[in-house]
Design a protein around this motif. Structure first.
Motif, PDB file in Angstrom:
ATOM      1  N   UNK A 169     -20.012   9.930   3.632  1.00  0.00           N
ATOM      2  CA  UNK A 169     -19.743  11.359   3.705  1.00  0.00           C
ATOM      3  C   UNK A 169     -18.797  11.773   4.821  1.00  0.00           C
ATOM      4  N   UNK A 170     -18.277  10.791   5.569  1.00  0.00           N
ATOM      5  CA  UNK A 170     -17.326  11.118   6.643  1.00  0.00           C
ATOM      6  C   UNK A 170     -16.138  11.890   6.096  1.00  0.00           C
ATOM      7  N   UNK A 171     -15.776  12.951   6.828  1.00  0.00           N
ATOM      8  CA  UNK A 171     -14.596  13.724   6.422  1.00  0.00           C
ATOM      9  C   UNK A 171     -13.718  13.977   7.628  1.00  0.00           C
ATOM     10  N   UNK A 172     -12.426  13.730   7.510  1.00  0.00           N
ATOM     11  CA  UNK A 172     -11.497  14.048   8.586  1.00  0.00           C
ATOM     12  C   UNK A 172     -11.193  15.540   8.563  1.00  0.00           C
ATOM     13  N   UNK A 173     -11.264  16.206   9.720  1.00  0.00           N
ATOM     14  CA  UNK A 173     -10.851  17.613   9.759  1.00  0.00           C
ATOM     15  C   UNK A 173      -9.374  17.749   9.363  1.00  0.00           C
ATOM     16  N   UNK A 174      -8.974  18.930   8.935  1.00  0.00           N
ATOM     17  CA  UNK A 174      -7.573  19.181   8.625  1.00  0.00           C
ATOM     18  C   UNK A 174      -6.767  19.253   9.924  1.00  0.00           C
ATOM     19  N   UNK A 175      -5.468  19.010   9.831  1.00  0.00           N
ATOM     20  CA  UNK A 175      -4.574  19.176  10.965  1.00  0.00           C
ATOM     21  C   UNK A 175      -4.652  18.028  11.943  1.00  0.00           C
ATOM     22  N   UNK A 176      -4.078  18.261  13.137  1.00  0.00           N
ATOM     23  CA  UNK A 176      -3.921  17.186  14.120  1.00  0.00           C
ATOM     24  C   UNK A 176      -5.256  16.586  14.533  1.00  0.00           C
ATOM     25  N   UNK A 177      -6.306  17.392  14.681  1.00  0.00           N
ATOM     26  CA  UNK A 177      -7.568  16.815  15.137  1.00  0.00           C
ATOM     27  C   UNK A 177      -8.146  15.836  14.116  1.00  0.00           C
ATOM     28  N   UNK A 178      -7.647  15.892  12.906  1.00  0.00           N
ATOM     29  CA  UNK A 178      -8.050  14.892  11.917  1.00  0.00           C
ATOM     30  C   UNK A 178      -7.609  13.486  12.294  1.00  0.00           C
ATOM     31  N   UNK A 179      -6.664  13.388  13.218  1.00  0.00           N
ATOM     32  CA  UNK A 179      -6.212  12.067  13.676  1.00  0.00           C
ATOM     33  C   UNK A 179      -7.058  11.538  14.829  1.00  0.00           C
ATOM     34  N   UNK A 180      -8.080  12.303  15.215  1.00  0.00           N
ATOM     35  CA  UNK A 180      -8.831  11.942  16.423  1.00  0.00           C
ATOM     36  C   UNK A 180      -9.530  10.602  16.288  1.00  0.00           C
ATOM     37  N   UNK A 181     -10.220  10.390  15.188  1.00  0.00           N
ATOM     38  CA  UNK A 181     -11.076   9.214  15.058  1.00  0.00           C
ATOM     39  C   UNK A 181     -10.800   8.384  13.809  1.00  0.00           C
ATOM     40  N   UNK A 182     -10.681   9.059  12.678  1.00  0.00           N
ATOM     41  CA  UNK A 182     -10.706   8.355  11.404  1.00  0.00           C
ATOM     42  C   UNK A 182      -9.654   7.280  11.253  1.00  0.00           C
ATOM     43  N   UNK A 183      -8.470   7.509  11.777  1.00  0.00           N
ATOM     44  CA  UNK A 183      -7.404   6.557  11.492  1.00  0.00           C
ATOM     45  C   UNK A 183      -7.531   5.252  12.273  1.00  0.00           C
TER      46      UNK A 183
END
Lengths: 398, 398, 398, 398
Positions: free
Chosen positions: A337-351
């Motif tokens: 169920x992990x979801x990346x937030x939209x925008x730059x903060x989506x790059x915080x962890x998931x990638x």
């Protein structure tokens, strides 16, 4: 990254928290000479100047530019200089070139901090919408992560200097000993709930809270000590290929690894570099600065294994933790169920969820209040410059 | 390296010369911020701090330790930190790790300079034997070489910073134009004498003076200008393999070279980075910061060639020189009868006589008084961070 | 590359010469297994299949396509596969990927050779213009160069195989001993003429014939032997930095060089790999397979030096040569008046005139008739897979 | 690796199975030219000769040497040449030098196979103890793994050849289309049993069988097709950083990846290299030769994800599989209770459990009978030369 920010926190607590955390960064800077802010001896280690400017840029970029009306950026070149890895935002200095920059001067970076702090303070004086409050909380936690990196990066940078410079006399918290006698705590098989329960701050990688099934297992209430690790060394642990992953064995041989990072063999025994200079190794303190490969080989040598991150979280209230980041046997992957937030903060962890191993706990370099049982740290398995340690586990109940 | 030091020089002139040259280094430092002393962006470029400490170490190591009775070294760690390449003397910091060192601080390095200067001054107050006088002269010339490197290294370090920092307003001597109209000077074939005649200071690589036979040739009295070099670029010089050495062609393609180092193409034409910041290119100034490969390709494109170092020396009194180090078509090899001095100074020149090309002349970064017609500078053919230029020649008399 | 081709040669001798040289290549192939044609263990070494196809392509590309009316290329893919380094001609397989190609099969490459030979034979049956005759001569000499490479490349490829395969029983010409006792021959200073006198075949890099001035010097009439070289090893030559160029010292240490290429230390002393397998080292034979760095360090250890290529040429009729390619102290540079031919053959020599050292003489792997006193061979200073050796010289007349 | 070997199997079935599998390897060799056995274009790809000799060595080393009385090794050099990665056994040819060896000849390797087959046949005629029977089964499965590698390695080696050689006319099983229409199959949350149930052959990495808790999820019954993947390409999938892991994004940019491996864009659309040569892409066939990074980015673009290996195993009987190895979202880690066998076979799987991702299923290159629902394949996330594909999943039940 999602965070529960009540109206009250947003109005009063956030501002105080912001000021407190930002001040602590500056306190960490006090013992430094200007020169200490500049070098980047390896790509994994950022210059102190970069660490303190980058966290400032984070507040400017993620919050002030969008949410403070009329805000004017301090210097139009700084985003390029102090963006870490956000492709969404634009170009940046390559990570291995952060140490090439003498300018802006340290003085100017502190002016930058002051400028941003003043504007953040204005912003936080008023009422902030929940989404902004969440970003502020994220920025605060981000700053705390870089406080830890500030300490670990500085330690590495000073360690490669044959002068073994002292950051602060007596500052060697890695010498602290665990007080209680270690024992193996047993947990019974069953379904456990893992991940953030949504209370307080948490990063996106701690969600969704979900069920896992664990078999019977036992986990040590204490960390492996330097004395125990020396037994591994003396028993030839670094030259017995059977204990190592294949890539770990290559790493040992290519880098001629014979001991944890910062250890020096002297006539009188082992010494180790600390932020208080080179000091005799404290035998009863937990072993520190070992890679996942070493942690895993040690466990293999003991006929045990590292706990998984799920076992660790399920058992964490049965022992004290917080002196070392503890390598687990779990790869860093998204929770169901992990979801990346939209925008730059989506790059915080998931990638970053590939080729890294999870560490749990916190270390002597972690700022107070910046840890919790669901926190997932992660590094590549060969890295050692964090304050990492070993907690053993085994299958079944003996 | 051998030098003629009369008793008089040793007693009076040497001390004054020492003080003058050492002071000039400190004058060069004046515009710097502390941070500017630290970074080493590429292995060829040394940090400013290293340059000014290394030359100090040279005096301590080569002279004070052996020739000043009772001399006590300033810091026992400094030889390891500031030895450049003298295997005879002991271990040292790897060349590509000079930028990892925040300590000693800049302040302490200046204390080191002062300490060594005081002791050198004492030594030079008395009468010094010829061999010591020769070493002092060598040390002085060595310091001058590093004054030039100080400038060129600093320029490179600042150039990689997107802020394009200014070292000193208006300091852009590479913009100076050659006043006289260039023409080709013809020399007739015959035997010429090459190398030091033993007057004044000279390095070991300028000896033995020896005869060479030269055929008829012509050499330009002027350097190739930026305007002329732009014609080469505009004519597709960088994409015509026929003009290039095979290794030069690989270098162009792997590094995507399209212009001299420091050039930036802007809307209004070419700009170039200088120690006074980014400035519009002065078209009539001599082209600067080109590799041997580029110099050679340009000459090929003009249907000419670079002069040999022997032609250059034979003809040097027929034109003005001193604005650029000029690439020659000669490889850096020992002259007939070349002998390396015993001990550490034997490592000064001889061991580099492979895979490098000779440059003749001097540049706008060369300290006054540190040049002569027999001086042999040398760099690998791909390097560009020195103030290098092009002088054309051709065979025969047209 | 220019060549004097009388009408007679063009009509009769050339065809015979062509057939003779091409046949010799096939004779060299006789002992090979199909598998031996394929591997490329290092970038400098080409597969046997590539060597014999490339020389065939050279005749097709440079001669048949342009000068035999109606000629149809054998396979349109072959130019891409078997072009070595001619940018003028088009794309090609990267040099370090020649060993990746299983196809065309060896059988098909021999069909290619036959096809081209038949057409060349037709062409040479008639009268050929001088310029075509010159290209044929160039192609023949090119084939001979690759006959030598065929042998040296094959030796290297077989040497890395722990089975130490035998190419041909008893084929170990590097074991031949020089018969005459060596002595130092003295030559007096003066002007000497260097380079091709225009008789017979010669490459473009041997022109223009020109004058050089040489000082008094002495040169050995014999090559350094294995026994002498062992003395250098036993005296610690490989661990005394003072004997080495700086880059040579790095090369020794990074590659852990302790002896010439192919030497193996066994219980009973030194053995060496030959095309007849691993054999005990013949102590009185000339040392072989050493780099320029080793040749230079050996000479330094003897208190002497390597001859320049000019000294070698001036003195060559005073001693026997032909067993080893002999490293000289000369960098590979153009002679005065050197001109690259137009078109693809202009890439034959000139573009390699950087970072390489000249070798003179010929080796036991050089085809009969393919050597002369003005011949200039050249390799990078670290390379050892050719049959290289050492001839000593010194300044002055003792 | 553990295997249940009933007495009956050991006496009769094993020998037949051995002969059948070994024969199939030789059948795979039939279309090859001798030259095709030799090249190793990249480190991941072994030469055909090495693959067929290594599996033979496995039987000799693990079984005949220890369990056939009086067995004499075929060639004492072969263990060094054909050991893959077993440190327990001794030294070996470095993995990236397997292509440097022309000898032993292919003919001799087939003699080796025959010699070992005869002795294995003798051994298997009698009654063999269970532990030996298990090793034989392991060897047979090992041979089958290398049959698949034989095909995939050969395809890669031929693919880099501009001639696009044909292995066997019409042999392009990657063009097979899945017959059924794909749909998403839903599974409900709960505890599932994962891993080998101990029936038939299995590797050590499939044990212990254990429980996992899975949430609700859906998984596609079909593989992603070439047509669907082209939509991803056409939508700019390779240039949208948001879809990629950070290391995947670096991999895309550094290697200029724009399509699956072996795809070529021609005037008429996409073609792809197959073992039957270069052929037009079959749009409805499952996409093939993609890395984990690409599989993951594609799933992200679809708003879905890859299944975990546990989901895959739990659901595998609800769809057909076997055309592609399918990337999962699971890192390759030990199951609870995993134990490495003692001795060399302990190095078979366990030491690779780091930095790799699990693939499930089987591919068109997998030998018949060598697959099962608990089989765990694993590769580094950037690798593409296997016949890999994509099956999509998503959280919850929609």
């Amino acid at each position: 990254m999602q965070a529960s920010v009540s109206g009250k926190v947003a109005e009063t607590g956030l501002r105080a928290k912001y000021i407190e955390v930002r001040s602590y960064t500056e306190k960490l800077c006090e013992p430094l000479q200007t020169e200490d802010y500049i070098p980047q001896p390896i790509v994994d280690v950022s210059p102190a100047k970069w660490n303190i400017a980058h966290t400032t840029w984070f507040f400017e970029e993620m919050i002030l530019k969008k949410h403070l009306e009329g805000y004017k950026v301090f210097d139009e070149h700084f985003p390029h200089l102090f963006n870490s890895y956000y492709n969404t935002i634009g170009t940046r200095t390559a990570r291995d070139h952060r140490g090439d920059l003498s300018r802006p001067t340290v003085k100017r970076v502190f002016e930058y901090r002051k400028y941003v702090d003043e504007h953040m303070s204005s912003l936080l004086e008023g009422e902030v919408p929940d989404d902004v409050g969440e970003l502020v909380l994220l920025g605060i936690n981000h700053e705390q992560q870089h406080q830890e990196l500030f300490v670990t990066d500085l330690k590495y940078m000073l360690s490669v200097n044959p002068l073994f410079p002292v950051y602060r006399e007596g500052f060697a918290p890695e010498e602290d000993i665990e007080s209680a006698s270690p024992e193996f705590v047993e947990l019974e098989s069953g379904i456990y709930e893992i991940g953030s329960d949504g209370q307080g701050f948490f990063f996106d990688n701690e969600c969704e809270r979900h069920k896992v099934y664990l078999g019977d297992f036992a986990i040590s209430s204490g960390l492996v000590t330097n004395a125990e690790y020396i037994q591994f060394i003396d028993a030839g642990g670094y030259s017995d290929h059977r204990l190592w992953h294949s890539e770990g064995w290559d790493w040992v041989n290519q880098n001629e690894i014979e001991a944890p990072l910062y250890w020096h063999q002297r006539a009188g025994g082992w010494s180790t570099f600390t932020l208080a200079g080179l000091r005799p190794l404290v035998l009863d303190a937990p072993v520190c600065h070992i890679s996942f490969y070493e942690a895993s080989a040690y466990a293999e040598w003991k006929g045990m294994r590292l706990p998984t991150e799920f076992e660790w979280e399920a058992a964490n209230n049965k022992f004290n933790w917080g002196k070392r980041w503890e390598w687990t046997g779990s790869a860093y992957l998204p929770y169901p169920g992990f979801k990346k937030p939209a925008g730059a903060v989506g790059e915080y962890n998931g990638k970053f969820m590939i080729n890294q191993m999870v560490l749990r706990g916190a270390s002597v370099a972690t700022p107070a209040g910046h840890s919790r049982s669901t926190y997932r740290n992660f590094f590549h398995p060969h890295l050692r410059w964090q304050f990492t340690g070993i907690r053993l586990a085994y299958d079944g109940i003996r």
